[in-house]
Design an enzyme around this catalytic site. Structure first.
Site, PDB file in Angstrom:
ATOM      1  N   ARG B   7       0.620  -1.334   0.061  1.00 43.43           N
ATOM      2  CA  ARG B   7       0.215   0.153   0.672  1.00 43.43           C
ATOM      3  C   ARG B   7       1.276   1.640   0.160  1.00 43.43           C
ATOM      4  NH1 ARG B   7      -2.613   1.630   6.210  1.00 43.43           N
ATOM      5  NH2 ARG B   7      -0.726   0.875   6.999  1.00 43.43           N
ATOM      6  N   GLU B  55     -19.673   2.446  -1.741  1.00 44.99           N
ATOM      7  CA  GLU B  55     -19.268   1.730  -2.240  1.00 44.99           C
ATOM      8  C   GLU B  55     -19.926   1.619  -3.851  1.00 44.99           C
ATOM      9  OE1 GLU B  55     -19.589   0.930   0.756  1.00 44.99           O
ATOM     10  OE2 GLU B  55     -17.086   0.794   1.804  1.00 44.99           O
ATOM     11  N   PHE B  80     -15.015  -4.769   1.011  1.00 49.28           N
ATOM     12  CA  PHE B  80     -16.120  -4.182   0.956  1.00 49.28           C
ATOM     13  C   PHE B  80     -16.831  -3.784  -0.724  1.00 49.28           C
ATOM     14  CE2 PHE B  80     -14.797  -3.104   5.736  1.00 49.28           C
ATOM     15  CZ  PHE B  80     -15.583  -4.138   5.670  1.00 49.28           C
ATOM     16  N   ASP B 114      -8.689  -8.035  12.559  1.00 48.59           N
ATOM     17  CA  ASP B 114      -9.464  -7.656  12.453  1.00 48.59           C
ATOM     18  C   ASP B 114     -10.724  -8.599  12.186  1.00 48.59           C
ATOM     19  OD1 ASP B 114      -9.399  -4.585  13.269  1.00 48.59           O
ATOM     20  OD2 ASP B 114      -9.454  -4.406  10.352  1.00 48.59           O
ATOM     21  N   ARG B 164      -1.772  -4.531   2.734  1.00 48.36           N
ATOM     22  CA  ARG B 164      -1.626  -3.411   3.494  1.00 48.36           C
ATOM     23  C   ARG B 164      -0.281  -3.647   4.729  1.00 48.36           C
ATOM     24  NH1 ARG B 164      -5.290  -0.836   7.543  1.00 48.36           N
ATOM     25  NH2 ARG B 164      -4.481  -0.320   9.387  1.00 48.36           N
TER      26      ARG B 164
END
Lengths: 274, 311
Positions: B7, B55, B80, B114, B164
């Site tokens: 990223r 989105e 998402f 998460d 990430r």
């Protein structure tokens, strides 16, 4: 935008011509949503013939205004007005819904000159208009983005996301039109799922709202002028319309949402419009 | 080994791209810190648009920008973005053939703790099935920078997968990156390993380990999962007659699926797929999750040996 007041009688005649073409297309194709085309056609007629800066002989002209038919099922109305403007020949309208033709059952930018975006999956058009309007602002041009939404289409959540975006970015170069004919596929909108106080909802979303009779050509014309002059907010024209407008047996009848007229019905309808 | 977060490489590459191509605009759905598009925003605020947590809207807005002649990079968390806006990507981007770059962030096990809702292992499959769509997952930070430039040069819909967590740098600055052209990273005779993303580094470790046991492995960096570089793949597989695929993604419809479809139809050879097996993730660290899901060098080695034993 044209400087001279339009000749509304000539405009009315053009709209009647387009109505006949819509009926011929949906008769030949045995479908194609005549009801919602007849409710939308007066608005499309004024928009394409009097309001938008376009060059039908150069459909991808960079300085053009944009129109997106978010309620894509009314595409016969769009094809009729494209033919009226000269993007396509009137004879080609017979190819509506034919395999491999340039006039598929829902708008397709890859197939039809003058069509800037595909639709047919409801709810997507306002976001598109916002994107092209933002691009115009970035480029410092005066181009405007028009998008026609169905009233039933407002059930789609994406519309409400996009309403927030238009207002947030103060897109006064966006003009949405709701073809408010109050009927959808399964029946009256108020029975399927009511939109409640639609004007209050758009106002609450920080839009400039203009309400008109969507079959009064002068009112339609003046609404587009007022929308173009309004600064700082996007404008929505809530156009009260009648599904099937112009054909007595089709008006306000939910059965004409998708079905095309039979031979006899076509004949009768053309007679009424002549 | 040097490590770079994909990223971060992406964010920096966007700034450079913004400098050389003024048509580039960047859209984000309230995740600009995670996607690192905030760097582009700080450099070119007038070309950055935060559409909020919407989105479907952001994809459509991107398509509108493309109609207006811009090159939009549309950013959000992969699950998402592709999950909520799949139909918008299908019609407003792919069917309309608009020049929109869909950028899926926090892919695979990136978001670790998460947990399942934030661990997309299905995004490659979701994009692969769409006509006109191109699917790219660079192997490391260096390749990411090249992919961003290539994406802007290519006219048409594309999906870019961005992780990430810092991952090992395994490609070199001078390596050629061409969309749709797989790179052979290591030549070998016995088995072909085809990998993308972080799994390429594990494939190379596996190949190195196996070489000490006298097993010669060819390793292909398949950064473009669609369109498939059939020539490079077929040439290698005709030689080795055995394939192991490796991806940080479900094997159903992902890289493993794509290779299986190709070879099943045109040159059936034994295949072993390293990837997620029809399940969701769990809360855990990146490394714990890779261990749990079998996304390991050891698993790749085991699969290669299985194929050797079949010979």
């Amino acid at each position: 935008m044209h400087d001279l007041q339009p000749d509304f009688e000539q405009l009315r005649q053009a709209c009647q011509r387009m109505r006949k073409n819509i009926l011929k297309m949906t008769h030949r194709a045995k479908g194609g949503h005549p009801g919602g085309c007849l409710s939308a056609i007066d608005i499309l007629g004024v928009l394409y013939l009097e309001i938008m800066r376009i060059k039908p002989d150069n459909p991808t002209w960079e300085g053009r205004d944009y129109f997106f038919l978010s309620k894509g099922h009314a595409v016969p109305a769009l094809y009729a007005v494209l033919a009226e403007c000269g993007y396509i020949q009137a004879e080609e309208l017979a190819a509506f819904r034919e395999m491999g033709s340039r006039l598929p059952a829902y708008p397709s930018n890859e197939d039809t000159p003058g069509v800037d975006m595909a639709s047919g999956s409801l709810g997507q058009g306002l976001s598109i208009a916002n994107g092209v309007a933002l691009a115009a602002k970035l480029n410092g041009t005066e181009q405007r983005a028009y998008v026609m939404l169905g009233d039933g289409e407002l059930h789609e959540g994406q519309i409400w996301e996009a309403m927030l975006s238009s207002a947030h970015y103060k897109l006064d170069n966006v003009c949405a039109i709701v073809d408010y004919n109050r009927l959808q596929l399964d029946g009256p909108l108020d029975e399927v799922k009511s939109l409640g106080d639609l004007r209050a909802k758009w106002e609450a979303f920080a839009w400039n709202v203009i309400e008109i009779d969507g079959h009064n050509l002068e009112e339609i014309y003046n609404a587009f002028l007022a929308a173009a002059e309004y600064k700082g907010k996007p404008t929505v024209i809530l156009a009260n319309t009648i599904k099937g407008k112009g054909v007595s047996f089709m008006e306000d009848e939910v059965g004409w949402h998708a079905a095309g007229p039979s031979d006899e019905e076509l004949e009768k309808a053309i007679e009424e419009l002549s | 080994m040097e490590q770079i977060a994909p990223r971060e490489a992406y964010g920096k590459a966007l700034i450079k791209l913004g400098d050389i191509n003024e048509k580039v605009v960047v859209l984000d759905a309230d995740v600009s810190k995670a996607s690192m598009t905030y760097m582009f925003r700080d450099s070119y605020p007038e070309r950055f648009f935060n559409l909020g947590i919407s989105e479907s809207d952001i994809v459509g807005t991107g398509a509108g920008f493309a109609i207006g002649g811009k090159i939009p990079f549309v950013n959000a968390y992969a699950n998402f973005l592709l999950g909520n806006a799949w139909e918008q990507i299908r019609i407003s981007v792919c069917y309309a053939n608009q020049n929109v770059k869909i950028i899926g962030h926090n892919i695979g096990a990136s978001s670790g703790k998460d947990g399942p809702t934030h661990l997309p292992f299905e995004d490659i499959s979701l994009m692969r099935v769409l006509p006109n769509m191109m699917v790219i997952e660079p192997a490391d930070g260096i390749e990411m920078a090249k992919a961003v430039v290539a994406l802007a040069e290519h006219k048409g819909p594309a999906y870019l997968r961005v992780g990430r967590v810092p991952t090992p740098v395994v490609t070199k600055g001078e390596d050629v990156f061409e969309i749709g052209k797989a790179n052979i990273c290591r030549e070998g005779e016995d088995v072909t390993i085809i990998a993308c993303g972080v799994m390429l580094s594990k494939a190379l470790s596996a190949a190195e380990g196996l070489s000490k046991e006298g097993i010669s492995v060819e390793v292909i960096n398949l950064h473009t999962i669609k369109p498939l570089d059939k020539d490079t793949i077929m040439k290698s597989v005709r030689k080795t007659k055995g394939v192991v695929t490796a991806e940080e993604h479900t094997v159903i419809g992902g890289l493993g699926g794509a290779i299986s479809e190709l070879l099943g139809e045109s040159y059936p050879v034994p295949i072993r797929m390293v990837g997620v097996r029809d399940r969701f993730g769990l809360c855990g660290t990146y490394d714990e999750l890779h261990q749990l899901l079998g996304l390991t060098t050891e698993n790749i080695i085991g699969c290669v040996k299985e194929l050797i034993n079949l010979k």
